[in-house]
Design an enzyme around this catalytic site. Sequence first.
Site, mmCIF file in Angstrom:
data_model
loop_
_atom_site.group_PDB
_atom_site.id
_atom_site.type_symbol
_atom_site.label_atom_id
_atom_site.label_comp_id
_atom_site.label_asym_id
_atom_site.label_seq_id
_atom_site.Cartn_x
_atom_site.Cartn_y
_atom_site.Cartn_z
ATOM 1 N N ASP A 104 1.017 -1.224 0.068
ATOM 2 C CA ASP A 104 -0.115 -0.011 0.099
ATOM 3 C C ASP A 104 0.779 1.223 -0.001
ATOM 4 O O ASP A 104 1.900 1.510 0.889
ATOM 5 C CB ASP A 104 -0.958 -0.106 1.423
ATOM 6 C CG ASP A 104 -2.149 -1.091 1.356
ATOM 7 O OD1 ASP A 104 -1.830 -2.010 0.393
ATOM 8 O OD2 ASP A 104 -2.740 -1.175 2.265
ATOM 9 N N ASP B 163 -5.518 -6.578 8.650
ATOM 10 C CA ASP B 163 -4.089 -6.329 7.928
ATOM 11 C C ASP B 163 -3.030 -6.399 8.955
ATOM 12 O O ASP B 163 -3.224 -5.825 10.068
ATOM 13 C CB ASP B 163 -4.057 -4.920 7.305
ATOM 14 C CG ASP B 163 -4.739 -4.769 5.843
ATOM 15 O OD1 ASP B 163 -4.967 -5.904 5.370
ATOM 16 O OD2 ASP B 163 -5.016 -3.962 5.578
#
Length: 125
Positions: free
Chosen positions: A83, A112
């Site tokens: 990300d 996550d």
Amino acid sequence: MSTPDEVVRAMCRSWSDPDTDPDRISAYFAEDAVYQNIPMEPIVGRAAIRDFIAEFRTAFDAIHIDIHHQVAAGAVVMNERTDTLRGADRVTPLRVMGFFEVTDGAISIWRDYFDMAAINRAFDG
């Protein structure tokens, strides 16, 4: 109906849209979904997830999610991804391992796992 793999990929792609809309992203979640960035506290419910996305998104000019590997088995999807957070003249690549459960075409669980030091650097400017 989309497969769990397709639902997760579509949700991840939606973060990269320059006009990211928290309502559009949160629409991928079940009404009672649970989202947790380990080791932080879980966020429960689509409305709370939407609010978190809206607040998180304001901290960055852009967020791009690049899935390197993704596997799916039934309702469970796991991915390894980067990300990339862009904002305040800084680019922060965040390596992430994600776990998802998809129920009736909607994400019901999202966890996550990542290095908190990297995210702290993105926010500390």
